[in-house]
Design an enzyme around this catalytic site. Structure first.
Site, short mmCIF file in Angstrom:
data_model
loop_
_atom_site.label_atom_id
_atom_site.label_comp_id
_atom_site.label_asym_id
_atom_site.label_seq_id
_atom_site.Cartn_x
_atom_site.Cartn_y
_atom_site.Cartn_z
N ARG A 249 76.77 105.02 43.51
CA ARG A 249 77.96 104.09 43.45
C ARG A 249 78.15 103.47 41.95
O ARG A 249 76.92 103.46 41.34
CB ARG A 249 77.92 103.18 44.32
CG ARG A 249 76.77 102.08 44.52
CD ARG A 249 77.09 101.20 45.62
NE ARG A 249 76.94 101.64 47.03
CZ ARG A 249 76.26 101.61 47.85
NH1 ARG A 249 75.41 100.40 47.84
NH2 ARG A 249 76.51 101.95 49.07
N GLY A 250 78.94 102.68 41.61
CA GLY A 250 78.95 101.88 40.41
C GLY A 250 78.70 102.86 39.19
O GLY A 250 79.18 103.81 39.05
N ASP A 270 69.66 108.89 45.55
CA ASP A 270 69.78 107.41 46.12
C ASP A 270 68.89 107.44 47.39
O ASP A 270 68.63 108.42 47.96
CB ASP A 270 71.03 106.93 46.18
CG ASP A 270 71.16 105.51 45.60
OD1 ASP A 270 70.02 104.59 45.92
OD2 ASP A 270 72.09 105.31 44.93
N ASN A 318 68.40 105.27 36.38
CA ASN A 318 69.53 104.03 36.37
C ASN A 318 69.24 103.31 37.93
O ASN A 318 69.69 102.47 37.85
CB ASN A 318 70.83 104.93 36.68
CG ASN A 318 71.99 103.97 37.29
OD1 ASN A 318 72.37 102.80 36.52
ND2 ASN A 318 72.44 104.01 38.51
N ASN A 329 60.06 79.39 43.12
CA ASN A 329 60.55 79.60 44.54
C ASN A 329 60.75 81.11 45.06
O ASN A 329 60.80 81.61 46.26
CB ASN A 329 62.12 79.06 44.81
CG ASN A 329 62.05 77.60 44.62
OD1 ASN A 329 61.00 76.86 44.98
ND2 ASN A 329 63.19 77.12 44.10
N TYR A 383 63.41 90.47 37.05
CA TYR A 383 64.31 91.50 36.43
C TYR A 383 64.27 91.34 35.20
O TYR A 383 64.37 92.62 34.66
CB TYR A 383 65.66 91.04 36.99
CG TYR A 383 66.81 92.02 36.83
CD1 TYR A 383 67.02 93.39 37.44
CD2 TYR A 383 67.63 91.69 35.45
CE1 TYR A 383 67.94 94.10 36.81
CE2 TYR A 383 68.64 92.66 35.13
CZ TYR A 383 68.90 93.87 35.78
OH TYR A 383 70.06 94.48 35.59
#
Length: 477
Positions: A249-250, A270, A318, A329, A383
């Site tokens: 997707r995307g 995927d 990807n 946290n 990230y």
């Protein structure tokens, strides 16, 4: 994806409201729609004495539908005319005096590879200043230079590095027109290898790439001239085999569709939870689905087995995740999962495929980084670290992979319209869309087109580059 701002622009009342509060009105970007040639329009070209990119540039333009013009008062006019004649181009000489230029331009191209010192930067002002108001919507600016660290003097290095700051500023001046500006740095001896970058940046495929610089180098240890293959602009990847991870997707789906459109046989990979969507994508593009977790120990061999018949010409890393929390946290498993999927898995898959000769001679590896890997982001230390790591990996691996005639590059998307960004809170989403020179979000196909450019058989001299697909995001380097 929903764009409230764009909807307001579609009616008079909405436009008046936006104008009254001083907000920008983004231009609709021209994107690739299967055009038969990479460029069609009016182009003004100039250079400084001793520059060496005129010949390859005009050779490319001889295969486009370009009306080539040059400043009649330029010192290098005779040289430009001579090169034009060699390729059957009949250039139009025009007077380029400030305030007196009547022509409008779809592209401005300037060859600055001959710059020797900072005093000669005045040539930039002389060429561009009289015509900046004459650039059309969706116009293009391309400036050629030499890598500054390969210069013969500090003065020359300063002049070459100045091109980047100059181009980035032009990008911000013309972004309101949906126009873009880029620098192509070309090593000596690699002039003919700049063709794919020149054509990509001039084309509609680069609609959301703005204010960027790319370096073209002579690949590998070969001493002889490296020849480019003859390819069809509409099917540049014909006969190639590609793998796209996170392809259900995307952005991943758009990458798979674009590589297939360009002629490649595409394997999409995927996780099991996306199997239905994954198989749908594979069926739509005539590809094959691989259901796997890229972090699993057996996945590299699973990939190798799936492509055993042909090997891989192109691999696009990807697949990625976000697990956002302020570092104080953040659970440990958030950190581990993000780094494992976004970075370590790519390294381990590449290592296995390279060791077992699964990636073919003249292969292409393309990794997806992120603008947050360049600029950082609150609550995304994991990230951002993973995506910055991708950049470091790509830059380092370019040299050892060159010995195998394999290139590696990365794209760094900015705000791209996907289901993920559509879920961002309204005000945050609207600000994110506007914080770039083009004042709008990009589309998944913008990332895909850039990846397809890196994947091209012609992109032999392009390795170790990171291209931001962000409309020239105002945050970051």
């Amino acid at each position: 994806m929903g764009d409230f701002y764009q909807k307001m622009l579609q009616n008079d009342a909405g436009r008046k409201i936006l104008k009254s509060v001083g907000l920008p009105t983004p231009v609709d970007l021209n994107r690739h729609q299967g055009q038969a040639v990479f460029f069609k329009g009016d182009l003004l070209i100039g250079s400084v004495e001793g520059s060496q990119m005129l010949e390859p540039s005009l050779q490319s333009l001889s295969h486009a539908e370009a009306k080539v013009m040059l400043p009649a008062n330029g010192k290098t006019a005779s040289s430009i005319i001579k090169h034009c004649e060699n390729f059957g181009i009949n250039p139009l000489q025009i007077q380029c005096e400030k305030g007196a230029v009547s022509e409008t331009f779809d592209a401005l191209v300037f060859d600055a590879t001959g710059l020797q010192n900072t005093k000669e930067l005045k040539h930039l002002y002389a060429f561009f200043s009289p015509v900046m108001r004459n650039i059309k919507h969706n116009g293009r600016i391309i400036i050629f230079g030499r890598p500054h660290m390969a210069s013969s003097s500090g003065e020359q290095a300063a002049a070459m590095r100045a091109l980047e700051g100059f181009s980035r500023s032009l990008s911000k001046e013309i972004g309101k027109k949906g126009a873009t500006s880029q620098v192509i740095y070309v090593d000596k001896g690699a002039e003919h290898l700049a063709k794919p970058a020149f054509e990509f940046f001039l084309s509609a495929k680069s609609a959301y790439v703005n204010g960027q610089a790319i370096t073209v180098a002579k690949p590998g240890p070969a001493k002889n001239k490296v020849e480019l293959p003859v390819i069809d602009w509409r099917l540049p990847l014909e006969g190639k085999t590609a793998l796209v991870t996170g392809g259900s997707r995307g952005i991943g789906e758009a990458i798979a569709e674009t590589l297939a459109r360009d002629g490649a046989k595409v394997f999409v990979l995927d996780i099991a939870a996306t199997q239905e969507d994954l198989e749908l994508v594979a069926n739509q593009i005539g590809g094959e689905a691989i259901v796997a977790d890229i972090t699993a120990k057996e996945t590299p061999q699973l990939i190798a087995d799936a492509v055993a018949e042909t090997g891989l010409d192109i691999i696009v890393h990807n697949a990625g995740v976000t697990r956002d929390k302020m570092l104080a946290n953040m659970p440990e498993h958030f950190w581990d999962m993000t780094l494992s999927i976004n970075l370590t898995a790519e390294e381990e898959i590449n290592d296995h495929l390279l060791e077992n000769n699964v990636i073919n001679e003249d292969g292409r590896i393309i990794c997806v980084s992120s603008m947050n890997g360049i600029a950082g982001q609150v609550g995304q230390s994991n990230y951002a670290a993973s995506k910055a790591g991708v950049i470091g990996y790509v830059e380092f691996m370019a040299k050892p992979l060159a010995k195998k005639n394999i290139t590696i590059n990365a794209v760094a998307p900015g705000f791209i319209e996907t289901a993920m960004t559509d879920a961002i809170p309204f005000m945050t989403r609207e600000v994110g869309r506007r914080m770039n020179s083009l004042s709008q979000g990009g589309k998944p196909v913008d990332v895909a087109e850039t990846i397809a450019f890196f994947a091209s058989p012609e992109s032999k001299g392009i390795s170790g580059n990171v291209l931001r697909v962000c409309g020239q995001c105002l945050i970051g380097a």
